[in-house]
Design a protein around this motif. Structure first.
Motif, PDB file in Angstrom:
ATOM      1  N   ASN A   1      -8.847 -31.037  34.599  1.00 25.96           N
ATOM      2  CA  ASN A   1      -8.719 -30.957  33.136  1.00 25.96           C
ATOM      3  C   ASN A   1      -7.275 -30.777  32.683  1.00 25.96           C
ATOM      4  O   ASN A   1      -7.009 -30.695  31.479  1.00 25.96           O
ATOM      5  CB  ASN A   1      -9.559 -29.801  32.593  1.00 25.96           C
ATOM      6  CG  ASN A   1     -11.026 -29.978  32.882  1.00 25.96           C
ATOM      7  OD1 ASN A   1     -11.520 -31.108  32.960  1.00 25.96           O
ATOM      8  ND2 ASN A   1     -11.738 -28.881  33.063  1.00 25.96           N
ATOM      9  N   LEU A   2      -6.357 -30.719  33.633  1.00 22.91           N
ATOM     10  CA  LEU A   2      -4.972 -30.394  33.305  1.00 22.91           C
ATOM     11  C   LEU A   2      -4.315 -31.451  32.423  1.00 22.91           C
ATOM     12  O   LEU A   2      -3.647 -31.113  31.438  1.00 22.91           O
ATOM     13  CB  LEU A   2      -4.149 -30.199  34.590  1.00 22.91           C
ATOM     14  CG  LEU A   2      -2.763 -29.616  34.425  1.00 22.91           C
ATOM     15  CD1 LEU A   2      -2.813 -28.288  33.682  1.00 22.91           C
ATOM     16  CD2 LEU A   2      -2.118 -29.438  35.788  1.00 22.91           C
ATOM     17  N   ASP A   3      -4.490 -32.734  32.728  1.00 20.33           N
ATOM     18  CA  ASP A   3      -3.879 -33.791  31.907  1.00 20.33           C
ATOM     19  C   ASP A   3      -4.360 -33.713  30.457  1.00 20.33           C
ATOM     20  O   ASP A   3      -3.559 -33.829  29.517  1.00 20.33           O
ATOM     21  CB  ASP A   3      -4.198 -35.172  32.483  1.00 20.33           C
ATOM     22  CG  ASP A   3      -3.417 -35.473  33.755  1.00 20.33           C
ATOM     23  OD1 ASP A   3      -2.379 -34.822  33.979  1.00 20.33           O
ATOM     24  OD2 ASP A   3      -3.848 -36.364  34.510  1.00 20.33           O
ATOM     25  N   ASP A   4      -5.639 -33.503  30.263  1.00 20.87           N
ATOM     26  CA  ASP A   4      -6.194 -33.396  28.914  1.00 20.87           C
ATOM     27  C   ASP A   4      -5.634 -32.176  28.191  1.00 20.87           C
ATOM     28  O   ASP A   4      -5.257 -32.242  27.017  1.00 20.87           O
ATOM     29  CB  ASP A   4      -7.726 -33.332  28.982  1.00 20.87           C
ATOM     30  CG  ASP A   4      -8.352 -33.340  27.598  1.00 20.87           C
ATOM     31  OD1 ASP A   4      -7.971 -34.213  26.787  1.00 20.87           O
ATOM     32  OD2 ASP A   4      -9.217 -32.473  27.337  1.00 20.87           O
TER      33      ASP A   4
ATOM     34  N   ILE B   1      -2.771 -30.630  28.724  1.00 17.32           N
ATOM     35  CA  ILE B   1      -1.365 -30.870  28.387  1.00 17.32           C
ATOM     36  C   ILE B   1      -1.266 -31.806  27.194  1.00 17.32           C
ATOM     37  O   ILE B   1      -0.432 -31.603  26.301  1.00 17.32           O
ATOM     38  CB  ILE B   1      -0.597 -31.408  29.608  1.00 17.32           C
ATOM     39  CG1 ILE B   1      -0.486 -30.299  30.665  1.00 17.32           C
ATOM     40  CG2 ILE B   1       0.785 -31.915  29.208  1.00 17.32           C
ATOM     41  CD1 ILE B   1       0.084 -30.755  31.988  1.00 17.32           C
ATOM     42  N   GLY B   2      -2.120 -32.819  27.143  1.00 17.97           N
ATOM     43  CA  GLY B   2      -2.141 -33.720  25.991  1.00 17.97           C
ATOM     44  C   GLY B   2      -2.456 -32.986  24.705  1.00 17.97           C
ATOM     45  O   GLY B   2      -1.849 -33.247  23.659  1.00 17.97           O
ATOM     46  N   GLN B   3      -3.409 -32.075  24.769  1.00 14.57           N
ATOM     47  CA  GLN B   3      -3.761 -31.287  23.587  1.00 14.57           C
ATOM     48  C   GLN B   3      -2.595 -30.402  23.150  1.00 14.57           C
ATOM     49  O   GLN B   3      -2.332 -30.247  21.954  1.00 14.57           O
ATOM     50  CB  GLN B   3      -4.992 -30.432  23.873  1.00 14.57           C
ATOM     51  CG  GLN B   3      -6.269 -31.228  24.017  1.00 14.57           C
ATOM     52  CD  GLN B   3      -7.432 -30.351  24.452  1.00 14.57           C
ATOM     53  OE1 GLN B   3      -7.390 -29.129  24.307  1.00 14.57           O
ATOM     54  NE2 GLN B   3      -8.465 -30.976  24.998  1.00 14.57           N
ATOM     55  N   LEU B   4      -1.902 -29.817  24.128  1.00 16.70           N
ATOM     56  CA  LEU B   4      -0.733 -28.992  23.791  1.00 16.70           C
ATOM     57  C   LEU B   4       0.336 -29.841  23.109  1.00 16.70           C
ATOM     58  O   LEU B   4       0.951 -29.413  22.124  1.00 16.70           O
ATOM     59  CB  LEU B   4      -0.145 -28.349  25.050  1.00 16.70           C
ATOM     60  CG  LEU B   4      -0.928 -27.215  25.678  1.00 16.70           C
ATOM     61  CD1 LEU B   4      -0.243 -26.754  26.951  1.00 16.70           C
ATOM     62  CD2 LEU B   4      -1.072 -26.054  24.708  1.00 16.70           C
TER      63      LEU B   4
END
Length: 95
Positions: free
Chosen positions: A76-79, A81-84
Motif C-alpha cells: 500500500n506504500l505507493d498509494d 505516498i500518492g495520497q500524501l
C-alpha cells in the motif's frame, strides 16, 4: 579596505573579464564581492535548512517514540505516498 590576492583559473578569469566588459560590473573586485555575497547568502540558507531539517527529524523521532505514526503495508506504500503528494499539492495551492 584590505587587499587580497586571488588566483583564478583561466576560465574564471575570462568569465570575470566578460562580466566587466559587458558593463554589468565596473571591475573584477565588484564581480568577486558580488560572488562572495552570493556565497554568504547560500551559507545562511544552508544553515537555516539544516536547522529546519533537524527540527523535523526530532519531531519525527518524538512521534515514533510516542506511537504517533501510521504503519503502512509494503503493498500500500505507493498509494499512501500518492495520497500524501495530493494532500501536499492541495495544501500548497490553498496557501
Amino acid at each position: 579596505m584590505p587587499t587580497s590576492n586571488v588566483v583564478l583559473s583561466q576560465h574564471q578569469h575570462e568569465f570575470v573579464e566578460s562580466l566587466v566588459e559587458s558593463g554589468r560590473y565596473q571591475n573584477a573586485s565588484e564581480v568577486l564581492r558580488d560572488g562572495v555575497r552570493l556565497l554568504e547568502r547560500g551559507e545562511v540558507e544552508h544553515t537555516v535548512k539544516i536547522a529546519v531539517l533537524r527540527d523535523v527529524v526530532q519531531t519525527g523521532w518524538s512521534d515514533l517514540s510516542s506511537g504517533r505514526y501510521d504503519d503502512i503495508a509494503d503493498e500500500n506504500l505507493d498509494d499512501f505516498i500518492g495520497q500524501l503528494g495530493a494532500r501536499a499539492a492541495r495544501s500548497r495551492s490553498a496557501g
